[in-house]
Design a protein around this motif. Sequence first.
Motif, PDB file in Angstrom:
ATOM      1  N   ALA A   1      40.501  46.599  37.029  1.00 48.57           N
ATOM      2  CA  ALA A   1      39.588  45.517  37.391  1.00 48.57           C
ATOM      3  C   ALA A   1      38.476  45.507  36.347  1.00 48.57           C
ATOM      4  O   ALA A   1      38.014  46.558  35.928  1.00 48.57           O
ATOM      5  CB  ALA A   1      39.015  45.734  38.772  1.00 48.57           C
ATOM      6  N   PRO A   2      38.057  44.325  35.928  1.00 44.11           N
ATOM      7  CA  PRO A   2      37.025  44.254  34.901  1.00 44.11           C
ATOM      8  C   PRO A   2      35.632  44.510  35.455  1.00 44.11           C
ATOM      9  O   PRO A   2      35.381  44.333  36.644  1.00 44.11           O
ATOM     10  CB  PRO A   2      37.143  42.811  34.399  1.00 44.11           C
ATOM     11  CG  PRO A   2      37.576  42.057  35.617  1.00 44.11           C
ATOM     12  CD  PRO A   2      38.514  42.997  36.345  1.00 44.11           C
ATOM     13  N   ALA A   3      34.739  44.905  34.574  1.00 44.37           N
ATOM     14  CA  ALA A   3      33.325  44.979  34.928  1.00 44.37           C
ATOM     15  C   ALA A   3      32.839  43.550  35.176  1.00 44.37           C
ATOM     16  O   ALA A   3      33.443  42.584  34.706  1.00 44.37           O
ATOM     17  CB  ALA A   3      32.532  45.622  33.794  1.00 44.37           C
ATOM     18  N   ALA A   4      31.759  43.420  35.897  1.00 47.33           N
ATOM     19  CA  ALA A   4      31.237  42.094  36.253  1.00 47.33           C
ATOM     20  C   ALA A   4      31.043  41.202  35.027  1.00 47.33           C
ATOM     21  O   ALA A   4      31.344  40.011  35.067  1.00 47.33           O
ATOM     22  CB  ALA A   4      29.938  42.238  37.031  1.00 47.33           C
ATOM     23  N   HIS A   5      30.554  41.786  33.927  1.00 45.63           N
ATOM     24  CA  HIS A   5      30.290  40.968  32.740  1.00 45.63           C
ATOM     25  C   HIS A   5      31.577  40.541  32.022  1.00 45.63           C
ATOM     26  O   HIS A   5      31.537  39.681  31.152  1.00 45.63           O
ATOM     27  CB  HIS A   5      29.344  41.696  31.774  1.00 45.63           C
ATOM     28  CG  HIS A   5      29.897  42.975  31.225  1.00 45.63           C
ATOM     29  ND1 HIS A   5      29.848  44.162  31.923  1.00 45.63           N
ATOM     30  CD2 HIS A   5      30.521  43.248  30.057  1.00 45.63           C
ATOM     31  CE1 HIS A   5      30.415  45.118  31.203  1.00 45.63           C
ATOM     32  NE2 HIS A   5      30.841  44.591  30.072  1.00 45.63           N
ATOM     33  N   ASN A   6      32.723  41.120  32.404  1.00 49.06           N
ATOM     34  CA  ASN A   6      34.013  40.734  31.807  1.00 49.06           C
ATOM     35  C   ASN A   6      34.925  39.998  32.781  1.00 49.06           C
ATOM     36  O   ASN A   6      36.041  39.620  32.415  1.00 49.06           O
ATOM     37  CB  ASN A   6      34.747  41.977  31.292  1.00 49.06           C
ATOM     38  CG  ASN A   6      34.108  42.534  30.054  1.00 49.06           C
ATOM     39  OD1 ASN A   6      33.582  41.802  29.226  1.00 49.06           O
ATOM     40  ND2 ASN A   6      34.137  43.850  29.928  1.00 49.06           N
TER      41      ASN A   6
ATOM     42  N   ASP B   1      39.738  36.855  34.247  1.00 50.17           N
ATOM     43  CA  ASP B   1      40.337  35.800  35.061  1.00 50.17           C
ATOM     44  C   ASP B   1      40.946  34.694  34.198  1.00 50.17           C
ATOM     45  O   ASP B   1      42.015  34.167  34.518  1.00 50.17           O
ATOM     46  CB  ASP B   1      39.312  35.211  36.024  1.00 50.17           C
ATOM     47  CG  ASP B   1      38.885  36.203  37.104  1.00 50.17           C
ATOM     48  OD1 ASP B   1      39.586  37.218  37.319  1.00 50.17           O
ATOM     49  OD2 ASP B   1      37.823  35.962  37.723  1.00 50.17           O
ATOM     50  N   GLN B   2      40.276  34.334  33.118  1.00 53.39           N
ATOM     51  CA  GLN B   2      40.814  33.315  32.207  1.00 53.39           C
ATOM     52  C   GLN B   2      42.104  33.797  31.558  1.00 53.39           C
ATOM     53  O   GLN B   2      43.045  33.017  31.379  1.00 53.39           O
ATOM     54  CB  GLN B   2      39.784  32.956  31.142  1.00 53.39           C
ATOM     55  CG  GLN B   2      38.648  32.118  31.665  1.00 53.39           C
ATOM     56  CD  GLN B   2      37.585  31.849  30.603  1.00 53.39           C
ATOM     57  OE1 GLN B   2      37.618  32.382  29.497  1.00 53.39           O
ATOM     58  NE2 GLN B   2      36.610  31.022  30.954  1.00 53.39           N
TER      59      GLN B   2
END
Length: 68
Positions: free
Chosen positions: A37-42, A47-48
Amino acid sequence: MCRSIKTLRPPFQEIVTEEDMRAAALQYVRKISGFRAPAAHNAEAFDQAVEAVYAATAQLLATLQVRR
């Protein structure tokens, strides 16, 4: 590169669900990015990427010609 990508379905099926394609896209993005899962800033980029892989998968499956 990870070599343990698992087949999510048999080689050919008449019906491939949107869920199958999204699961494959998510698995690919996770493998290639190295993050479950990505960090919030990624998150947006992650998702894109999932959406882009999903779209490419849908296009591929819509245009494949299977000889029987």
